[in-house]
Write a protein that holds these residues in place. Sequence first.
Motif, PDB file in Angstrom:
ATOM      1  N   THR A   1     142.052 119.477  93.098  1.00 47.64           N
ATOM      2  CA  THR A   1     141.161 118.348  92.865  1.00 47.64           C
ATOM      3  C   THR A   1     140.342 118.566  91.595  1.00 47.64           C
ATOM      4  N   ALA A   2     139.794 119.774  91.434  1.00 48.32           N
ATOM      5  CA  ALA A   2     138.951 120.054  90.271  1.00 48.32           C
ATOM      6  C   ALA A   2     139.756 119.925  88.973  1.00 48.32           C
TER       7      ALA A   2
ATOM      8  N   VAL B   1     141.296 117.046  83.962  1.00 52.85           N
ATOM      9  CA  VAL B   1     142.425 116.559  83.157  1.00 52.85           C
ATOM     10  C   VAL B   1     142.458 115.025  83.190  1.00 52.85           C
ATOM     11  N   GLY B   2     142.229 114.473  84.386  1.00 52.17           N
ATOM     12  CA  GLY B   2     142.333 113.019  84.566  1.00 52.17           C
ATOM     13  C   GLY B   2     141.307 112.256  83.762  1.00 52.17           C
TER      14      GLY B   2
ATOM     15  N   MET C   1     145.465 110.281  89.346  1.00 52.57           N
ATOM     16  CA  MET C   1     144.094 110.373  88.850  1.00 52.57           C
ATOM     17  C   MET C   1     143.955 109.604  87.540  1.00 52.57           C
ATOM     18  N   ILE C   2     144.915 109.789  86.609  1.00 50.70           N
ATOM     19  CA  ILE C   2     144.836 109.104  85.315  1.00 50.70           C
ATOM     20  C   ILE C   2     144.806 107.590  85.534  1.00 50.70           C
ATOM     21  N   LEU C   3     145.731 107.090  86.373  1.00 45.64           N
ATOM     22  CA  LEU C   3     145.826 105.641  86.560  1.00 45.64           C
ATOM     23  C   LEU C   3     144.577 105.086  87.243  1.00 45.64           C
ATOM     24  N   THR C   4     144.065 105.816  88.256  1.00 46.23           N
ATOM     25  CA  THR C   4     142.840 105.364  88.912  1.00 46.23           C
ATOM     26  C   THR C   4     141.703 105.277  87.902  1.00 46.23           C
ATOM     27  N   LEU C   5     141.581 106.324  87.068  1.00 43.94           N
ATOM     28  CA  LEU C   5     140.440 106.385  86.150  1.00 43.94           C
ATOM     29  C   LEU C   5     140.595 105.449  84.961  1.00 43.94           C
ATOM     30  N   VAL C   6     141.842 105.180  84.524  1.00 50.01           N
ATOM     31  CA  VAL C   6     142.016 104.189  83.451  1.00 50.01           C
ATOM     32  C   VAL C   6     141.474 102.844  83.939  1.00 50.01           C
TER      33      VAL C   6
ATOM     34  N   GLY D   1     144.768 117.487  73.488  1.00 51.32           N
ATOM     35  CA  GLY D   1     144.810 117.721  74.940  1.00 51.32           C
ATOM     36  C   GLY D   1     145.635 116.665  75.635  1.00 51.32           C
ATOM     37  N   THR D   2     145.448 115.397  75.216  1.00 56.78           N
ATOM     38  CA  THR D   2     146.191 114.310  75.843  1.00 56.78           C
ATOM     39  C   THR D   2     147.683 114.451  75.587  1.00 56.78           C
ATOM     40  N   VAL D   3     148.042 114.844  74.359  1.00 56.12           N
ATOM     41  CA  VAL D   3     149.458 115.057  74.046  1.00 56.12           C
ATOM     42  C   VAL D   3     150.035 116.121  74.985  1.00 56.12           C
ATOM     43  N   LEU D   4     149.286 117.218  75.175  1.00 54.49           N
ATOM     44  CA  LEU D   4     149.743 118.282  76.075  1.00 54.49           C
ATOM     45  C   LEU D   4     149.903 117.764  77.503  1.00 54.49           C
ATOM     46  N   VAL D   5     148.946 116.960  77.960  1.00 53.78           N
ATOM     47  CA  VAL D   5     149.011 116.435  79.331  1.00 53.78           C
ATOM     48  C   VAL D   5     150.273 115.596  79.509  1.00 53.78           C
TER      49      VAL D   5
END
Lengths: 274, 262
Positions: free
Chosen positions: A67-68, A73-74, A156-161, B12-16
């Motif tokens: 989660t962390a 990252v997200g 996480m990315i999609l939720t936060l976008v 960082g985003t590219v790496l992700v």
Amino acid sequence: MKRFAGWTLAFPATLLIVVFLVLPVLATIWTTFTTPAGPFATYLSFFGSSFRRTVLFRTIQVSLAVTAIALVVGILTAYVVSRAPGWLKSILIIAAVFPLLTGVVVRSFAWLIILGKNGILNSTLLKLGLISEPITMLYTQGAVIVAMVYLFVPLMILTLVGVLESIPDDLIQASASLGAKPSATFMQVTFPLAVPGLIVGAVLVFAGSFTSYATPQLLGGEQVMMMGTLMYQQAMVTFDWVAASTIAAVMVVITIAIVAAMNAVARRLNPMAT
Amino acid sequence: MTRNIHPLLIAGTVLVFMFLVGPLIIVLGAALSDTTYLTFPPQGLSLRWFENIFQIDAFRRTIFTSLQIALLSTVIALIIGIPAAYALNRHRIQLPGWLSTLFILPVLVPELVLGFSLLKNLAVQFNSPIYLSLLFGHSLIVLPYVIRVISASLASFDFSIEEAAISLGSPPLKTFFTILLPNVRSGVIAAFILAFITSINDVSISIFLTGPGLSTLPIQLLAHMEQFFDPTVASVSVLLMLLTVAVMAVVERTLGLTFLAK
């Protein structure tokens, strides 16, 4: 007649959920309290066994780590995605949706190829001369965490976008025009407004990790047993259904407790929400 | 729009995104390899592992079972989910508040717990066919998708069109099929396709509700992986990824992929 229209239409779905979900799950939980040994005997034996305690703590530990990492990252990735120009944003969203809609077995299998003894990572490191013999990466806690981060980062990315896009651009521009640096704007304007979304994302990821099966099974195996794999083993290998039901009850309680806690926190943070 | 993003953040985003897409490219490469073991980059190019899928009886059978369960459970979920979504949007005032909580229970209750409970308290307790538990288990987990997507479509539907039809004497069922359904068609298609892929990919429910004689594709993949380490699993994975691409194309044309970022 019209008064009951809503009920008539909602009835089949209600019936399906009550008969095939609520009753069977309650029955499973009920049987943990009605063993001959007494109402709490199965729970005492669950928490009394140091092996099962270890599995529970490991599951909590792994889920918290996942989660962390997914949160950090997200939010940073979602920030860049939400600020990207239109065409690039579409590509990035496609790149996040694709793994999301690909099955958990396929996504865990990919890490099996990468982290195996003769896997890509080991052979690359050997070729570069960084290691002299293959290192064991599979069936470690680290492997499970990496694969689960992989599983949940797209979500996480999609939720936060979605959350970041709903923040009015005026606020960001106001902050910038008042002289705040982008990093200050992010920390003092964007981030606080994204907190309710971060909590939702964190709960989704924690609950998903806590109750996962395929990833710990494939990448953790017997060595890194988690609640889901332990439950499966008790139910289908040793056929101890009381023990499996106890694990099921613990999972349900923990999942519902964190969702309830999330709702309470979200309500406090957002007085407009009902 | 603020464009001045720190270069470190962009790196960082590219790496992700390399982290997100890389492993799936590796699976694709491994599936095309002409070797008897899994390797990347592929050594020699061959489609023989794709042929191999259909030569293994267990894969042929489970692909068929998975498609059948996904289709049936999605249809069941649509048949009961569309009226439920309609009721939640149109008759919310008549319905108690806990009903919408009940409808998200399939997401809230861990799938493993649901699968185990269906095995223990339905299949074994009442000695009923395991297939039924598998089917209803899948219908349950896809139901929230159907309700959510259809609700989103109904939110943009102008109900005065429906009222006009009724006031002109159109009977309720006819109104539903000729007025409402065509207007939420893209929502129905998107709900169908999202429910279908969710069912096809499911592990946590199916793991308890499969056994000798009845298995689904992901469960068969797990079983195969524990015995063999050949590229067959990679080639099945590629087939599943092609299905994902098809699903994304349909979602993009109906709801738009950004719907998933909400």
